[in-house]
Design a protein around this motif. Structure first.
Motif, mmCIF file in Angstrom:
data_model
loop_
_atom_site.group_PDB
_atom_site.id
_atom_site.type_symbol
_atom_site.label_atom_id
_atom_site.label_comp_id
_atom_site.label_asym_id
_atom_site.label_seq_id
_atom_site.Cartn_x
_atom_site.Cartn_y
_atom_site.Cartn_z
ATOM 1 N N ILE A 166 -6.242 -1.341 -3.158
ATOM 2 C CA ILE A 166 -6.186 -2.482 -4.071
ATOM 3 C C ILE A 166 -4.871 -3.225 -3.894
ATOM 4 O O ILE A 166 -4.831 -4.471 -3.878
ATOM 5 N N ALA A 167 -3.768 -2.487 -3.757
ATOM 6 C CA ALA A 167 -2.466 -3.136 -3.556
ATOM 7 C C ALA A 167 -2.453 -3.931 -2.254
ATOM 8 O O ALA A 167 -1.949 -5.060 -2.199
ATOM 9 N N TYR A 168 -3.022 -3.358 -1.206
ATOM 10 C CA TYR A 168 -3.076 -4.042 0.093
ATOM 11 C C TYR A 168 -3.887 -5.325 -0.011
ATOM 12 O O TYR A 168 -3.464 -6.397 0.430
ATOM 13 N N MET A 169 -5.072 -5.220 -0.585
ATOM 14 C CA MET A 169 -5.947 -6.392 -0.672
ATOM 15 C C MET A 169 -5.344 -7.494 -1.531
ATOM 16 O O MET A 169 -5.499 -8.682 -1.241
ATOM 17 N N THR A 170 -4.656 -7.099 -2.593
ATOM 18 C CA THR A 170 -4.030 -8.103 -3.455
ATOM 19 C C THR A 170 -2.852 -8.768 -2.759
ATOM 20 O O THR A 170 -2.672 -9.980 -2.827
ATOM 21 N N ALA A 189 0.827 -1.211 0.000
ATOM 22 C CA ALA A 189 0.000 0.000 0.000
ATOM 23 C C ALA A 189 0.859 1.257 0.000
ATOM 24 O O ALA A 189 0.573 2.223 -0.716
ATOM 25 N N VAL A 190 1.934 1.247 0.794
ATOM 26 C CA VAL A 190 2.828 2.413 0.836
ATOM 27 C C VAL A 190 3.487 2.634 -0.535
ATOM 28 O O VAL A 190 3.548 3.765 -1.039
ATOM 29 N N LEU A 191 3.963 1.551 -1.142
ATOM 30 C CA LEU A 191 4.592 1.690 -2.459
ATOM 31 C C LEU A 191 3.584 2.137 -3.514
ATOM 32 O O LEU A 191 3.905 2.954 -4.390
ATOM 33 N N ALA A 192 2.364 1.619 -3.440
ATOM 34 C CA ALA A 192 1.340 2.028 -4.403
ATOM 35 C C ALA A 192 1.010 3.511 -4.251
ATOM 36 O O ALA A 192 0.789 4.222 -5.251
ATOM 37 N N HIS A 193 0.996 3.990 -3.009
ATOM 38 C CA HIS A 193 0.744 5.423 -2.807
ATOM 39 C C HIS A 193 1.871 6.259 -3.412
ATOM 40 O O HIS A 193 1.616 7.304 -4.030
ATOM 41 N N GLY A 216 -2.469 -0.448 -8.614
ATOM 42 C CA GLY A 216 -2.542 -1.181 -7.351
ATOM 43 C C GLY A 216 -2.223 -2.653 -7.519
ATOM 44 O O GLY A 216 -1.467 -3.235 -6.725
ATOM 45 N N TRP A 217 -2.774 -3.279 -8.550
ATOM 46 C CA TRP A 217 -2.558 -4.704 -8.813
ATOM 47 C C TRP A 217 -1.094 -4.982 -9.152
ATOM 48 O O TRP A 217 -0.493 -5.933 -8.637
ATOM 49 N N THR A 218 -0.512 -4.139 -9.997
ATOM 50 C CA THR A 218 0.872 -4.352 -10.428
ATOM 51 C C THR A 218 1.856 -4.144 -9.285
ATOM 52 O O THR A 218 2.788 -4.931 -9.096
ATOM 53 N N VAL A 219 1.666 -3.074 -8.506
ATOM 54 C CA VAL A 219 2.570 -2.809 -7.382
ATOM 55 C C VAL A 219 2.486 -3.934 -6.359
ATOM 56 O O VAL A 219 3.501 -4.332 -5.766
ATOM 57 N N ALA A 220 1.305 -4.489 -6.151
ATOM 58 C CA ALA A 220 1.159 -5.579 -5.178
ATOM 59 C C ALA A 220 1.984 -6.783 -5.586
ATOM 60 O O ALA A 220 2.743 -7.337 -4.763
ATOM 61 N N TYR A 221 1.871 -7.205 -6.839
ATOM 62 C CA TYR A 221 2.629 -8.383 -7.263
ATOM 63 C C TYR A 221 4.122 -8.072 -7.397
ATOM 64 O O TYR A 221 4.959 -8.966 -7.189
ATOM 65 N N GLY A 222 4.453 -6.827 -7.728
ATOM 66 C CA GLY A 222 5.865 -6.466 -7.705
ATOM 67 C C GLY A 222 6.452 -6.543 -6.320
ATOM 68 O O GLY A 222 7.583 -7.004 -6.119
ATOM 69 N N THR A 223 5.680 -6.124 -5.327
ATOM 70 C CA THR A 223 6.131 -6.211 -3.933
ATOM 71 C C THR A 223 6.278 -7.661 -3.493
ATOM 72 O O THR A 223 7.279 -8.039 -2.851
ATOM 73 N N LEU A 224 5.285 -8.479 -3.837
ATOM 74 C CA LEU A 224 5.348 -9.888 -3.440
ATOM 75 C C LEU A 224 6.545 -10.589 -4.073
ATOM 76 O O LEU A 224 7.198 -11.425 -3.429
ATOM 77 N N TYR A 225 6.850 -10.271 -5.333
ATOM 78 C CA TYR A 225 7.992 -10.936 -5.964
ATOM 79 C C TYR A 225 9.311 -10.412 -5.412
ATOM 80 O O TYR A 225 10.281 -11.167 -5.281
ATOM 81 N N ALA A 226 9.355 -9.123 -5.067
ATOM 82 C CA ALA A 226 10.612 -8.540 -4.576
ATOM 83 C C ALA A 226 10.954 -9.043 -3.182
ATOM 84 O O ALA A 226 12.090 -9.446 -2.911
ATOM 85 N N VAL A 227 9.989 -9.014 -2.262
ATOM 86 C CA VAL A 227 10.275 -9.428 -0.884
ATOM 87 C C VAL A 227 10.004 -10.899 -0.665
ATOM 88 O O VAL A 227 10.437 -11.470 0.338
ATOM 89 N N GLY A 228 9.272 -11.535 -1.588
ATOM 90 C CA GLY A 228 8.950 -12.945 -1.446
ATOM 91 C C GLY A 228 7.632 -13.152 -0.719
ATOM 92 O O GLY A 228 7.234 -12.350 0.133
#
Length: 918
Positions: free
Chosen positions: A209-213, A160-164, A256-268
């Motif tokens: 959206i990023a948070y929920m994803t 959420a922070v990165l998406a903002h 929101g959707w893209t940043v969420a999956y980018g975050t998940l792939y970056a941090v695992g």
């Protein structure tokens, strides 16, 4: 490792779906209370003695299991979703930028439709969405914290922070630097302040959206429904009230959707792979009473990791079990390889690159039951179960034995081969394709019975091509162990000559498994090494014999004749040694064995590729080059330019382009000591203009010249060596001329002889690249292998040419004349559209041509399309030529040297083919 287990009473539910007790700690990590490994227990002591009653103690002991699992894993699926999101954002912005009329009409239609909505409904929707958009994330966070899944909440907050942050950056870009059409598509005048514009991206909706994803709400049906209702209400209220545009809402969701999956792939993502204790609890849930389990594939290669983890499980009151556990992480293994295969191969030759766990479970279970029903020996499936939401297990009756790969050669008898083919025949009688008949999928038990395992990737109701691919794969697998003759004979004895002959079109590397292709490549390298060693040994023996008889005076006539005789004898010895050491590859041996039994069998390889990798790369590179060229041409008015063109210089450019084919023939024949017709060689170079359109420049010309020399009577090895010598000397001359003209270009406008800073920077860049290539082992080996294979045999051929100075002068003269022709053709093209004030020096034109030609030879596109045009245009502009002159000059030059010669090249190619010269 030993892992402490969970009593079966702790398992949740009784529907056969095992829960994941004890796998998550308070922070969402796996609890893996590992102790020091003990000595493996004796399986013969697992069962109680007859009549003995003993207390059951549940100790979840897993031997050979993986050590403590990493808390986080990087999923390829997250990366794929990230890339899809970035692509979707780019497409959306492209539509907004170039389809302005469509976006404006869409906004007007939506505003007209939503303007008729009742005010009360609008107010209720706005109030409900404003409250829900805040309450839903908080409620989900509380629910996750209660279940001790705090790590997912932390991931969601970070996303959420990165998406903002991305939202703020996008708003700033749209307001300050975006094209007007994009700004109009994403913003509109604010209803509350006519002087202000609405936000291009919603600063609160994208983070939600990023948070929920990121926290995984989409995998929970109830929460997913709530999420979509909230989003639709918010979008409706914002659209109706005029605070956003349709494109702004879509962009917000995508960010929101893209940043969420980018975050998940970056941090695992949190690792949810089931541990050994989860397996034991799951077995108790489905009615078994396990005592211990041992990993059977702990040391398995990484490329086979997607086949699942296999365990040997002992029970309290029955025979042991073979259990396969498949989780999402293992299922994603090899995803990119399978996706690439799906892209490049036709549909019947591939399988789905990504399946859900439920689909994988159902497919493997279906194949197991179908194989046994067909009469084939296969592991008997007796139970299946889910191990939580992210893993499944399949329970088989235990089948002990050894794989075909692990059997000694002397134990692979003809009866064993026949039994293997009988199992495949049983599968094919019911149209079942195994799809992976490699050595580790064929099990031989203690009684010698053959069992087909690893049915997970198979198919039922398979087509003829898949069944033929199975036959091709198995005959290759067996040939790797027992030779082509025994493998082909065993297949014919069971399937018959017709069925085996039908598999020949599938007998190609791309139709085989990945491991089999790697083995064939290894054998090819070993075969090439043996051939090189044989040639070197023959050369050494010939030199020793020559040294022993070198008693005559080399200055006398008889001494010179003797030297020439020794040279010819050495060449014959090398050729004979190469011919004797030459071995057929395994697939060719199999074809010959089958053709010996069935001479009329089809041998033409089937077309399995939908698109070749080189074609795909050529298309992409060509599209980039075409885009670059078109952007340069859009600012040029061709009408006045053509009307003012100097046609005398155009004629000169045509003359120099035509003369280049004579120079190319001189370059080729200068390194061929044998007599080859000159005019026909010129025609072959003209035919090369047609070949360049369908193959990269460096590849097509080499292949055509080699073929021409072979058809002209030059031995294949010598033909390859001659072309290699021509290419090697041409490369050296090219580099020397580039350095020389680059030096002259830097000094022509200065009184001193010091080169310009640009030339020095270019030389330093080249030096750095050379150092990088030579210092990195992988790059050094790659370049050395390619150079060695390209110029193998060049040095002996050069020694032959050096004995004929006229030939050497012809070759070097052809190289220089070819460069002069192309430089003068480019210079004439520049003068055709330029004026006296815009002409360049010959040195500058030569530098630009040599750089563009080098890049064009390295480019994978046919004829260097795209790369050459871009390099020449940028180079001419860099040396001071106006863009209005550089672009049409390059276009004329490429028209004369690449496109117009295609028709004469096609005619010459067909003529030489009919004459047997190609």
């Amino acid at each position: 490792m030993k892992q402490q287990g969970v009593h079966p009473g702790d398992a949740e539910g009784s529907s056969g779906v095992a829960s994941r007790p004890g796998t998550e700690g308070q922070d969402g990590r796996h609890d893996q209370d590992a102790t020091e490994p003990d000595t493996p227990h004796d399986r013969s002591d697992d069962a109680s003695a007859p009549g003995e009653t003993r207390e059951v103690v549940h100790i979840d002991e897993v031997e050979g299991d993986e050590p403590l699992l990493p808390a986080r894993v990087h999923r390829p699926s997250d990366l794929m979703r990230l890339l899809v999101g970035v692509l979707a954002i780019a497409v959306l912005l492209g539509i907004a930028a170039f389809a302005h009329g469509t976006t404006s009409g869409l906004e007007q239609d939506i505003n007209k439709g939503t303007g008729q909505a009742p005010d009360l409904l609008i107010k209720i929707a706005g109030l409900a969405s404003s409250i829900a958009i805040l309450l839903v994330p908080v409620a989900f966070a509380i629910e996750r914290l209660i279940k001790r899944d705090g790590l997912r909440i932390a991931d969601g907050v970070l996303a959420a922070v990165l998406a903002h942050g991305v939202t703020l950056a996008t708003d700033l870009w749209v307001a300050k630097a975006a094209p007007g059409s994009i700004q109009e598509a994403l913003t509109q005048p604010s209803p509350s302040d006519i002087q202000a514009l609405t936000d291009p991206v919603h600063g609160y909706l994208a983070p939600v959206i990023a948070y929920m994803t990121a926290v995984g709400m989409s995998r929970r049906p109830r929460w997913r429904s709530v999420l979509w209702i909230v989003l639709l209400l918010d979008a409706f209220s914002m659209l109706v009230t005029g605070y956003t545009t349709p494109f702004s809402i879509i962009l917000t969701v995508l960010i929101g959707w893209t940043v969420a999956y980018g975050t998940l792939y970056a941090v695992g993502s949190p690792n949810v792979r089931p541990t050994g204790q989860t397996l034991m609890a799951g077995l108790r849930t489905v009615g078994f009473h396990p005592v211990s389990a041992a990993r059977e594939d702990a040391g398995e290669a990484a490329e086979n990791a997607d086949r699942g983890r296999r365990y040997f499980v002992t029970l309290e009151d029955g025979p042991p079990l073979d259990v396969t556990v498949v989780d999402r992480e293992q299922q994603a293994q090899g995803f990119f390889y399978r996706a690439w295969r799906n892209l490049t191969l036709r549909g019947f030759a591939t399988r789905s690159s990504l399946q859900s766990l439920r689909q994988a479970l159902e497919q493997e279970a279906l194949l197991a039951y179908a194989a046994i029903a067909a009469g084939a020996n296969a592991p008997k499936l007796i139970a299946t179960s889910e191990l939580g939401p992210d893993a499944v297990m399949l329970v088989y009756e235990h089948t002990g034995g050894h794989t075909l790969d692990s059997l000694p050669d002397e134990e692979i008898t003809d009866e064993l081969l026949r039994s293997t083919w009988l199992q495949v025949q049983a599968l094919q009688s019911r149209r079942i394709a195994h799809r992976r008949l490699a050595g580790d999928a064929i099990l031989v038990d203690r009684s010698g019975k053959v069992i087909l395992t690893d049915l997970r990737g198979g198919e039922i109701a398979a087509g003829d091509l898949l069944l033929r691919m199975d036959v091709a794969q198995l005959v290759t697998t067996l040939a790797l162990r027992v030779g082509a003759e025994r493998a082909a004979a065993s297949a014919v004895s069971v399937l018959g000559p017709e069925a085996v002959a039908d598999c020949l079109p599938m007998l190609q590397p791309i139709a085989l498994t990945r491991d089999t292709r790697a083995t064939l490549r290894k054998l090819a390298r070993e075969r090439a090494q043996r051939e090189r060693e044989a040639v070197l040994e023959a050369s050494r023996q010939a030199k020793l014999a020559r040294a022993e008889t070198a008693g005559e005076d080399a200055e006398t006539v008889s001494g010179k004749k003797t030297a020439r005789a020794h040279t010819r004898a050495e060449k014959r010895a090398i050729d004979e040694a190469a011919e004797e050491a030459r071995e057929e590859d395994l697939l060719t041996q199999i074809r010959h064995e089958v053709l010996r039994i069935r001479p009329q069998a089809p041998v033409e390889p089937a077309r399995l590729e939908r698109v070749r990798p080189r074609t795909l790369i050529s298309f992409i590179a060509g599209a980039i080059g075409a885009y670059f060229l078109l952007t340069q041409l859009t600012h040029i008015e061709f009408g006045p330019l053509i009307a003012n063109a100097k046609w005398g210089w155009v004629a000169a450019a045509v003359l120099f382009s035509s003369l280049s084919y004579v120079a190319a023939a001189m370059q080729l024949l200068g390194f061929v000591p044998e007599r080859v017709p000159f005019l026909r060689a010129v025609a072959a170079q003209v035919a090369g203009s047609f070949v360049k359109i369908v193959a990269p420049a460096a590849v097509g010309g080499v292949a055509l010249n080699t073929r021409y020399l072979q058809r002209s009577g030059v031995r294949p090895g010598l033909a390859v060596a001659s072309v290699g010598a021509s290419q090697l000397v041409g490369l050296g001359a090219h580099i020397l001329m580039l350095l020389a003209f680059g030096y002259l270009t830097g000094t022509e406008k200065t009184p001193s002889l010091s080169p310009s800073r640009t030339v020095i920077a270019g030389l330093l860049t080249v030096a750095v690249l050379v150092l990088v290539v030579t210092s990195v082992p992988f790059l050094r080996k790659f370049v050395a292998t390619r150079v060695r294979s390209l110029f193998a045999g060049v040095v002996p051929r050069m020694l032959d040419v050096l004995q004929r100075p006229q030939k050497l002068l012809t070759g070097i003269g052809g190289i220089l004349l070819l460069t002069v022709c192309f430089v003068m053709c480019l210079d004439a093209s520049i003068r055709a559209f330029g004026s006296e004030s815009t002409t360049l020096s010959i040195a500058s034109v030569a530098v630009v041509f040599l750089a563009g030609n080098a890049l064009g030879s390295a480019a994978p596109t046919p004829g260097g399309v795209g790369a050459v045009e871009a390099t020449l245009t940028v180079g001419l502009i860099a040396v001071g030529l106006p863009k209005e002159v550089a672009a049409p000059a390059v276009l004329l030059y490429r028209l004369l040297t690449l496109w117009l010669p295609v028709l004469p090249g096609w005619l010459a190619f067909n003529h030489l083919t009919r004459k047997g010269a190609l």
